[in-house]
Design a protein around this motif. Structure first.
Motif, short mmCIF file in Angstrom:
data_model
loop_
_atom_site.label_atom_id
_atom_site.label_comp_id
_atom_site.label_asym_id
_atom_site.label_seq_id
_atom_site.Cartn_x
_atom_site.Cartn_y
_atom_site.Cartn_z
N UNK A 1 0.84 -1.21 0.00
CA UNK A 1 0.00 0.00 0.00
C UNK A 1 0.87 1.25 0.00
N UNK A 2 0.40 2.25 -0.71
CA UNK A 2 1.13 3.51 -0.74
C UNK A 2 0.57 4.44 0.33
N UNK A 3 1.36 5.44 0.67
CA UNK A 3 0.96 6.34 1.75
C UNK A 3 0.12 7.51 1.24
N UNK A 4 -0.21 7.51 -0.04
CA UNK A 4 -0.99 8.61 -0.58
C UNK A 4 -2.09 8.04 -1.45
N UNK A 5 -3.04 8.88 -1.80
CA UNK A 5 -4.17 8.49 -2.62
C UNK A 5 -4.26 9.47 -3.79
N UNK A 6 -4.54 8.95 -5.00
CA UNK A 6 -4.73 9.85 -6.14
C UNK A 6 -6.04 10.58 -5.95
N UNK A 7 -6.04 11.86 -6.28
CA UNK A 7 -7.30 12.62 -6.21
C UNK A 7 -7.70 13.05 -7.62
N UNK A 8 -7.72 14.34 -7.92
CA UNK A 8 -8.26 14.70 -9.25
C UNK A 8 -7.18 14.74 -10.35
N UNK A 9 -7.66 14.64 -11.59
CA UNK A 9 -6.80 14.81 -12.77
C UNK A 9 -6.55 16.32 -12.91
N UNK A 10 -5.27 16.71 -12.85
CA UNK A 10 -4.95 18.14 -12.92
C UNK A 10 -4.83 18.62 -14.35
N UNK A 20 -3.32 14.92 -9.18
CA UNK A 20 -3.06 15.39 -7.81
C UNK A 20 -3.16 14.19 -6.87
N UNK A 21 -2.55 14.33 -5.70
CA UNK A 21 -2.72 13.31 -4.66
C UNK A 21 -3.25 14.03 -3.41
N UNK A 23 -1.65 14.45 -0.90
CA UNK A 23 -0.54 15.16 -0.27
C UNK A 23 -0.19 16.38 -1.13
N UNK A 24 -0.18 17.56 -0.53
CA UNK A 24 -0.01 18.78 -1.34
C UNK A 24 1.35 18.84 -2.04
N UNK A 25 2.33 18.12 -1.50
CA UNK A 25 3.68 18.20 -2.08
C UNK A 25 3.99 17.04 -3.01
N UNK A 26 2.95 16.34 -3.48
CA UNK A 26 3.17 15.15 -4.30
C UNK A 26 2.18 15.10 -5.46
N UNK A 27 2.71 14.97 -6.67
CA UNK A 27 1.89 14.88 -7.87
C UNK A 27 2.32 13.62 -8.62
N UNK A 28 1.36 12.93 -9.24
CA UNK A 28 1.68 11.68 -9.95
C UNK A 28 1.55 11.91 -11.45
N UNK A 29 2.56 11.51 -12.19
CA UNK A 29 2.58 11.69 -13.65
C UNK A 29 2.46 10.32 -14.32
N UNK A 30 1.45 10.20 -15.19
CA UNK A 30 1.20 8.95 -15.90
C UNK A 30 1.61 9.15 -17.36
N UNK A 31 2.60 8.40 -17.80
CA UNK A 31 3.07 8.50 -19.19
C UNK A 31 2.20 7.63 -20.08
N UNK A 32 1.63 8.22 -21.13
CA UNK A 32 0.70 7.50 -22.00
C UNK A 32 1.43 6.84 -23.18
N UNK A 33 0.76 5.86 -23.78
CA UNK A 33 1.31 5.21 -24.98
C UNK A 33 1.00 6.03 -26.24
N UNK A 34 0.22 7.11 -26.10
CA UNK A 34 -0.14 7.92 -27.28
C UNK A 34 1.10 8.59 -27.85
N UNK A 35 1.20 8.52 -29.16
CA UNK A 35 2.26 9.28 -29.86
C UNK A 35 1.57 10.29 -30.76
N UNK A 36 2.06 11.53 -30.74
CA UNK A 36 1.52 12.52 -31.67
C UNK A 36 2.69 13.27 -32.30
N UNK A 37 2.42 13.83 -33.46
CA UNK A 37 3.42 14.68 -34.11
C UNK A 37 2.69 15.74 -34.91
N UNK A 38 3.43 16.79 -35.28
CA UNK A 38 2.89 17.88 -36.09
C UNK A 38 1.63 18.46 -35.44
N UNK A 39 1.77 18.82 -34.15
CA UNK A 39 0.67 19.38 -33.38
C UNK A 39 -0.57 18.47 -33.43
#
Ligand code: TMP
Ligand code: ASP
Length: 255
Positions: A1-10, A20-21, A23-39
């Motif tokens: 178990x982790x000591x924090x809980x995910x809250x809203x998508x920022x 967001x989590x 904990x105010x000093x902790x943010x979680x970043x999820x890297x996606x499989x999406x690839x984009x190019x040319x805007x």
């Protein structure tokens, strides 16, 4: 178990989600499989890309931290989050893309009479205004000042940090037979007003050429494989990870 809980998508970007989590000093970043190019005119799902970019970014942030470059990175996320998640400090990202070029490629050669592959010494630093609606236009110093995106001290610190990132990463990649052609970083400001490297540093945001390969397409180990329909994108990213793993300790897990 982790000591924090995910809250809203920022924030949801083209390649990552920032959560967001509780904990105010902790943010979680999820890297996606999406690839984009040319805007985002060109899009695909590349299975495994998110995990590869997360691990590559983690290793590069750790190398930078060891060299004294402040970053938002805290560590990979522990289970139950998957291998494409990392934990970072919350920052206010400055909407400026800082690009350093060591070798001419990409938009520089489309916009200027400079032959692809020309070494750039000293490296060229370009700033772009990060806004898809405007197509991330090249900034001038006057426009930067007009937009009020940062103060003069932050502008100087930005340049110092970007050049330091370039020196550290050029050396790291050189040690594993890769040429750091160019890269983009984004900077953020922490709650205590520190300017830090934020976002990600991965083959999505760098150009990396295999020094041992002469062919101008075969040597590409970055997102240009996707932009130019060269195939083998995930395999190339895997090769980059394998090489830097060979010279870096395992990335830490932030608990
Ligand atoms: P450019 O040659 O297309 O201007 O790209 C320079 C570097 O910046 C290259 O390493 C790719 C990276 N980059 C991004 O990370 N995001 C972007 O949206 C663009 C256009 C480039
Ligand atoms: N990241 C940008 C996009 O998705 C451009 C690029 O990397 O080529 O469109």
């Amino acid at each position: 178990m982790t000591a924090y809980r995910l809250t809203e998508l920022l924030y949801e970007g083209k390649a990552k989600r920032v959560h967001a989590t509780d904990q105010v000093d902790l943010v979680a970043v999820e890297y996606k499989d999406d690839a984009t190019a040319f805007n985002a005119l060109k899009k695909a799902q590349l299975a495994g890309k998110g995990e590869l970019n997360c691990r590559i970014s983690a290793l590069l942030f750790e190398v930078l931290a060891a060299a004294g470059v402040p970053t938002h990175y805290l560590g990979l996320a522990p289970e139950p989050l998957a291998a494409n998640w990392m934990l970072v400090r919350p920052v206010r990202v400055i909407p400026v893309e800082v690009v350093i070029r060591n070798v001419a490629a990409g938009s520089l050669c489309r916009q200027m009479p400079i032959e692809p592959g020309t070494p750039l010494e000293p490296p060229l630093l370009d700033l772009y205004y990060k806004d898809d609606a405007f197509g991330d236009p090249l900034l001038t110093e006057a426009r930067l000042e007009r937009l009020g995106l940062m103060n003069a001290d932050q502008r100087r610190e930005l340049e110092r940090l970007a050049l330091q990132v370039n020196a550290v990463l050029t050396g790291l990649f050189q040690s594993v037979g890769l040429r750091l052609v160019d890269f983009k970083i984004e900077l953020g400001i922490t709650a205590d007003q520190q300017l830090v490297v934020a976002d990600e540093i991965s083959p999505d945001t760098c150009r990396l050429w295999d020094e041992a390969v002469a062919d101008s397409n075969d040597r590409i180990l970055d997102k240009d494989r996707f932009r130019q329909d060269l195939g083998g994108v995930v395999e190339a990213y895997g090769e980059v990870l394998k090489r830097i793993q060979g010279v870096c300790p395992q990335p830490r897990v932030h608990r």
